[in-house]
Design a protein around this motif. Sequence first.
Motif, PDB file in Angstrom:
ATOM      1  N   ILE A   1      -4.323   6.592  -2.870  1.00 13.74           N
ATOM      2  CA  ILE A   1      -3.622   5.283  -2.889  1.00 13.74           C
ATOM      3  C   ILE A   1      -3.431   3.693  -3.597  1.00 13.74           C
ATOM      4  O   ILE A   1      -4.929   3.951  -3.874  1.00 13.74           O
ATOM      5  N   SER A   2      -2.862   3.099  -3.568  1.00 17.91           N
ATOM      6  CA  SER A   2      -2.649   1.888  -4.465  1.00 17.91           C
ATOM      7  C   SER A   2      -2.174   0.985  -3.096  1.00 17.91           C
ATOM      8  O   SER A   2      -1.802   1.201  -2.254  1.00 17.91           O
ATOM      9  N   VAL A   3      -3.424   0.047  -3.673  1.00 15.89           N
ATOM     10  CA  VAL A   3      -3.229  -1.218  -2.686  1.00 15.89           C
ATOM     11  C   VAL A   3      -3.221  -2.651  -3.789  1.00 15.89           C
ATOM     12  O   VAL A   3      -4.143  -2.923  -4.364  1.00 15.89           O
TER      13      VAL A   3
ATOM     14  N   SER B   1      -5.778  -5.231  -7.370  1.00 14.33           N
ATOM     15  CA  SER B   1      -5.254  -4.231  -7.545  1.00 14.33           C
ATOM     16  C   SER B   1      -7.116  -3.157  -7.365  1.00 14.33           C
ATOM     17  O   SER B   1      -8.259  -3.250  -7.799  1.00 14.33           O
ATOM     18  N   PHE B   2      -6.583  -2.350  -6.400  1.00 12.12           N
ATOM     19  CA  PHE B   2      -7.617  -1.123  -5.498  1.00 12.12           C
ATOM     20  C   PHE B   2      -6.939   0.422  -6.187  1.00 12.12           C
ATOM     21  O   PHE B   2      -5.893   0.538  -5.154  1.00 12.12           O
ATOM     22  N   GLY B   3      -7.336   0.873  -5.925  1.00 11.15           N
ATOM     23  CA  GLY B   3      -7.382   2.762  -5.602  1.00 11.15           C
ATOM     24  C   GLY B   3      -8.102   3.119  -4.952  1.00 11.15           C
ATOM     25  O   GLY B   3      -9.469   2.913  -4.736  1.00 11.15           O
ATOM     26  N   LEU B   4      -7.615   4.187  -4.037  1.00 12.25           N
ATOM     27  CA  LEU B   4      -7.879   4.964  -2.931  1.00 12.25           C
ATOM     28  C   LEU B   4      -8.329   6.786  -3.828  1.00 12.25           C
ATOM     29  O   LEU B   4      -6.873   6.561  -3.435  1.00 12.25           O
ATOM     30  N   GLY B   5      -9.442   7.085  -4.111  1.00  8.32           N
ATOM     31  CA  GLY B   5      -9.317   8.293  -4.498  1.00  8.32           C
ATOM     32  C   GLY B   5      -9.874   9.202  -2.504  1.00  8.32           C
ATOM     33  O   GLY B   5     -10.937   8.978  -2.435  1.00  8.32           O
ATOM     34  N   LEU B   6      -8.237  10.495  -2.553  1.00 13.56           N
ATOM     35  CA  LEU B   6      -8.321  10.982  -1.394  1.00 13.56           C
ATOM     36  C   LEU B   6      -8.179  13.127  -2.066  1.00 13.56           C
ATOM     37  O   LEU B   6      -7.830  13.384  -2.697  1.00 13.56           O
ATOM     38  N   ARG B   7      -8.830  13.061  -0.905  1.00 16.41           N
ATOM     39  CA  ARG B   7      -9.258  14.395  -1.011  1.00 16.41           C
ATOM     40  C   ARG B   7      -8.152  15.338  -1.078  1.00 16.41           C
ATOM     41  O   ARG B   7      -7.301  15.952  -1.228  1.00 16.41           O
ATOM     42  N   ARG B   8      -6.863  14.852   0.069  1.00 11.92           N
ATOM     43  CA  ARG B   8      -5.185  15.745   0.482  1.00 11.92           C
ATOM     44  C   ARG B   8      -4.329  14.203   1.289  1.00 11.92           C
ATOM     45  O   ARG B   8      -4.563  13.301   1.816  1.00 11.92           O
ATOM     46  N   LYS B   9      -3.445  14.260   1.158  1.00 15.28           N
ATOM     47  CA  LYS B   9      -2.603  13.182   1.353  1.00 15.28           C
ATOM     48  C   LYS B   9      -1.955  13.723   2.925  1.00 15.28           C
ATOM     49  O   LYS B   9      -1.579  15.363   3.123  1.00 15.28           O
ATOM     50  N   THR B  10      -3.097  12.913   3.749  1.00 12.24           N
ATOM     51  CA  THR B  10      -2.352  11.912   5.025  1.00 12.24           C
ATOM     52  C   THR B  10      -1.419  11.010   4.956  1.00 12.24           C
ATOM     53  O   THR B  10      -1.341  10.221   4.477  1.00 12.24           O
ATOM     54  N   GLY B  11      -1.501  10.636   6.600  1.00  7.03           N
ATOM     55  CA  GLY B  11      -0.912  10.049   6.859  1.00  7.03           C
ATOM     56  C   GLY B  11      -2.007   8.236   6.781  1.00  7.03           C
ATOM     57  O   GLY B  11      -3.186   8.798   7.292  1.00  7.03           O
TER      58      GLY B  11
ATOM     59  N   VAL C   1       0.696  -1.267   0.119  1.00  8.74           N
ATOM     60  CA  VAL C   1       0.132   0.112  -0.323  1.00  8.74           C
ATOM     61  C   VAL C   1       1.002   1.640  -0.093  1.00  8.74           C
ATOM     62  O   VAL C   1       2.033   1.132   0.949  1.00  8.74           O
ATOM     63  N   SER C   2       0.764   1.882  -1.090  1.00 11.93           N
ATOM     64  CA  SER C   2       1.469   2.925  -1.241  1.00 11.93           C
ATOM     65  C   SER C   2       0.719   4.293  -2.078  1.00 11.93           C
ATOM     66  O   SER C   2      -0.318   4.210  -2.864  1.00 11.93           O
ATOM     67  N   TYR C   3       1.350   5.697  -1.526  1.00 11.44           N
ATOM     68  CA  TYR C   3       0.564   6.932  -2.211  1.00 11.44           C
ATOM     69  C   TYR C   3       1.130   6.636  -3.508  1.00 11.44           C
ATOM     70  O   TYR C   3       2.440   5.920  -4.022  1.00 11.44           O
ATOM     71  N   VAL C   4       0.412   7.037  -5.053  1.00 13.23           N
ATOM     72  CA  VAL C   4       1.049   7.474  -6.240  1.00 13.23           C
ATOM     73  C   VAL C   4       0.365   8.332  -6.632  1.00 13.23           C
ATOM     74  O   VAL C   4      -0.683   8.756  -6.307  1.00 13.23           O
ATOM     75  N   ARG C   5       1.060   8.305  -8.016  1.00 15.77           N
ATOM     76  CA  ARG C   5       0.547   9.677  -8.937  1.00 15.77           C
ATOM     77  C   ARG C   5      -0.692   9.447  -9.856  1.00 15.77           C
ATOM     78  O   ARG C   5      -1.732  10.192  -9.679  1.00 15.77           O
ATOM     79  N   ARG C   6      -0.773   8.213  -9.891  1.00  9.43           N
ATOM     80  CA  ARG C   6      -2.117   7.626 -10.881  1.00  9.43           C
ATOM     81  C   ARG C   6      -2.394   6.481 -10.413  1.00  9.43           C
ATOM     82  O   ARG C   6      -1.335   5.470 -10.193  1.00  9.43           O
ATOM     83  N   ILE C   7      -3.043   6.175 -10.085  1.00  7.66           N
ATOM     84  CA  ILE C   7      -4.031   4.479 -10.443  1.00  7.66           C
ATOM     85  C   ILE C   7      -3.795   4.201 -11.945  1.00  7.66           C
ATOM     86  O   ILE C   7      -5.087   4.584 -12.722  1.00  7.66           O
TER      87      ILE C   7
END
Length: 163
Positions: free
Chosen positions: A92-94, A135-145, A69-75
Amino acid sequence: MRKAAAVIGVAAFLGFAADALGLPPFTTARKTSPGGAGQAEMFAVSTGCHAKFDRVVIRARSAKPGYDVSYVRRIVADPSGEPVRLRGAKRISVVSHNARGHTQGGTKLLPSTRTPLCPNLRQVKVAGDFEGVVSFGLGLRRKTGFRVFRLTGPTRIVIDVKH
């Protein structure tokens, strides 16, 4: 002065509570864990909006799934490589290896999209279920922990994203 001490006390208590529960800390770093023997069958995804974080839960059976699981620029969709459009500005990519999101007969088990519109978690989409990789993509409003951990009885991968 007393107010600052009270805030520090509450923060310390919450930190100790997370430690007491054995939960990992929230960070923006990549999180990985190997799976167990056998192929995990992923069959459900749920989301929840909580007071301090948003949660994604992926249920599995038949084996213990691993995760990356990690932050990525695109899924990108697996296997096509096409971009997966998600609500939100951050991703976030899972990825789970040695897993599948369908039955042996080919019936899809996972919902393609969840759109909880939580404070930070905006959307979850299945990005792939191909050759033993789900695999999954998570769309977030902002980058947080975020933190990731597994639960048993039933088997679940849990991803918490701070607000």
